[in-house]
Design a protein around this motif. Structure first.
Motif, PDB file in Angstrom:
ATOM      1  N   TYR A 216      -4.249  -0.402   7.004  1.00  0.00           N
ATOM      2  CA  TYR A 216      -4.486  -1.486   6.009  1.00  0.00           C
ATOM      3  C   TYR A 216      -4.218  -2.804   6.664  1.00  0.00           C
ATOM      4  O   TYR A 216      -3.461  -3.142   7.335  1.00  0.00           O
ATOM      5  CB  TYR A 216      -3.476  -1.603   4.897  1.00  0.00           C
ATOM      6  CG  TYR A 216      -3.549  -2.680   4.111  1.00  0.00           C
ATOM      7  CD1 TYR A 216      -4.354  -2.647   2.758  1.00  0.00           C
ATOM      8  CD2 TYR A 216      -2.894  -3.862   4.435  1.00  0.00           C
ATOM      9  CE1 TYR A 216      -4.668  -3.647   2.138  1.00  0.00           C
ATOM     10  CE2 TYR A 216      -3.170  -4.835   3.406  1.00  0.00           C
ATOM     11  CZ  TYR A 216      -3.761  -4.939   2.386  1.00  0.00           C
ATOM     12  OH  TYR A 216      -4.255  -5.971   1.604  1.00  0.00           O
TER      13      TYR A 216
ATOM     14  N   PHE B 211       1.111  -1.031  -0.030  1.00  0.00           N
ATOM     15  CA  PHE B 211      -0.033  -0.043   0.039  1.00  0.00           C
ATOM     16  C   PHE B 211       0.878   1.275  -0.070  1.00  0.00           C
ATOM     17  O   PHE B 211       1.735   1.452   0.797  1.00  0.00           O
ATOM     18  CB  PHE B 211      -1.064  -0.076   1.053  1.00  0.00           C
ATOM     19  CG  PHE B 211      -1.779   1.186   1.060  1.00  0.00           C
ATOM     20  CD1 PHE B 211      -2.800   1.274  -0.052  1.00  0.00           C
ATOM     21  CD2 PHE B 211      -2.060   1.954   2.269  1.00  0.00           C
ATOM     22  CE1 PHE B 211      -3.816   2.443   0.046  1.00  0.00           C
ATOM     23  CE2 PHE B 211      -2.938   2.995   2.276  1.00  0.00           C
ATOM     24  CZ  PHE B 211      -3.695   3.284   1.155  1.00  0.00           C
TER      25      PHE B 211
ATOM     26  N   THR C 215      -6.225   2.284   3.172  1.00  0.00           N
ATOM     27  CA  THR C 215      -6.680   1.445   2.204  1.00  0.00           C
ATOM     28  C   THR C 215      -8.062   0.830   2.294  1.00  0.00           C
ATOM     29  O   THR C 215      -8.767   0.869   3.146  1.00  0.00           O
ATOM     30  CB  THR C 215      -5.930   0.173   2.190  1.00  0.00           C
ATOM     31  OG1 THR C 215      -6.020  -0.796   0.964  1.00  0.00           O
ATOM     32  CG2 THR C 215      -5.913  -0.511   3.306  1.00  0.00           C
TER      33      THR C 215
ATOM     34  N   LEU D  16      -2.726   0.557  -4.174  1.00  0.00           N
ATOM     35  CA  LEU D  16      -2.527  -0.435  -3.612  1.00  0.00           C
ATOM     36  C   LEU D  16      -2.494  -1.831  -4.672  1.00  0.00           C
ATOM     37  O   LEU D  16      -2.904  -1.757  -5.736  1.00  0.00           O
ATOM     38  CB  LEU D  16      -3.864  -0.751  -2.870  1.00  0.00           C
ATOM     39  CG  LEU D  16      -4.274  -2.226  -2.453  1.00  0.00           C
ATOM     40  CD1 LEU D  16      -3.281  -2.513  -1.104  1.00  0.00           C
ATOM     41  CD2 LEU D  16      -5.490  -2.547  -1.951  1.00  0.00           C
TER      42      LEU D  16
END
Length: 329
Positions: free
Chosen positions: A245, A149, A325, A158
């Protein structure tokens, strides 16, 4: 005054009562303690790996507890040892911990655990067992996932390399990209299959904040076949995101690697997400394992034996507006 629920007369109740003894779901060799009714509802076979058994049982118990009142839900979580923080050696230890948390006597804590058990058994009787049809479900699972990411690009990017395993015959898979609601005028995320698949359809969902992406595979996969594919997702300017993330498998996942590249946009803190319940991912824990980014502004962690419904990855407190993300299945 607390009033206990009537004890249901069912095989599921007796199996759950035995399952919560000792270390609960954290006991070694859990599959040996799973009764036929629980095994049937979790669709567990005699050859399933221990990680698969544990993930399926935790998912079933969490689902049965989800509809309980908050005090009983917490009692259920401690009784079975569902949360990592409460995986104590004996049921009596967990009863004492619940008594401390809810400021009640141990006797009352024990009664609440019994009430939660009875309610879960009743709820379980109302829920049909998982279908035996092998064609049911998505038809695939992720056995490993390596993610990068990037926050050092114009907008977050990503990259996800997945190894998937077919559970029935399939020639396409569907992933979902979930994002916070965006202001009016913000476009959709750009999704590209770098290898191993091609995009055959993209559908906007929930007013444009999420996308469903259908990926066509190069050839039909049979049950047990594995395949590798690599996706790239570029978020549009102005798209809000979350400050973490995490890999959150819907099925047991053998391994995962999470790498975040901050570059010059270093956050104030970075900490580890390791087997955190999905519902708790957005809440920074009071105690967290802080990580220092490398000289390149990168952080990487590797995970093994990922459990269904839990998050594994990295979180941070950025000095600028939150950027993170989308959760992608």
């Amino acid at each position: 005054m607390d009033y206990g629920l009537s004890v249901p007369d069912s095989d599921l109740y007796e199996e759950l009562k035995k399952l919560r003894r000792g270390r609960g779901v954290d006991r070694p060799g859990l599959s040996r303690y799973i009764g036929p009714e629980t095994r049937r509802r979790c669709r567990l076979g005699p050859g399933d790996k221990e990680s698969r058994v544990r993930a399926a049982v935790v998912a079933m118990l969490s689902g049965l507890a989800a509809g309980l009142a908050p005090d009983l839900r917490r009692a259920a979580e401690l009784a079975f040892g569902l949360d990592r923080e409460f995986r104590l050696a004996t049921l009596a230890d967990r009863e004492s911990r619940l008594a401390d948390l809810q400021t009640v006597s141990v006797r009352t804590a024990r009664r609440r655990m019994n009430d939660a058990l009875a309610a879960m058994a009743v709820a379980g009787e109302d829920v049909p067992a998982a279908p035996e049809d092998p064609a049911a479900g998505s038809g695939w699972r992720v056995s490993s996932l390596r993610a990068l990411f990037r926050l050092d690009t114009c907008t977050p990017e990503l990259y996800e390399m997945r190894t998937i395993t077919a559970t029935r015959e399939i020639d396409e898979i569907t992933i979902r990209i979930g994002l916070p609601e965006a202001p009016a005028g913000v476009g959709a995320a750009e999704v590209d299959a770098l290898f191993g698949a091609r995009i055959s359809a993209v559908e906007q969902r929930n007013g444009g904040s999420s996308q469903k992406v259908v990926l066509r595979l190069p050839e039909r996969m049979l049950p047990g076949d594995t395949h590798e594919l690599w996706l790239r997702v570029v978020l549009p300017p102005g798209q809000p995101t979350w400050s973490h993330y995490a890999i959150v498998p819907l099925d047991p996942c053998e391994s995962g690697v999470v790498r975040v590249r901050f570059g010059d946009r270093r956050p104030a803190e970075v900490w580890l997400i390791d087997e955190v319940p999905y519902t708790d991912l957005r809440e920074p824990p009071e105690k967290r394992a802080l990580i220092e980014p490398s000289a390149l502004g990168e952080v990487m962690r590797e995970f093994h034996g990922l459990r269904e419904g839990y998050g594994y990855g990295l979180a941070w407190t950025p000095p600028a507006p939150v950027r993170s993300t989308p959760p992608i299945r």
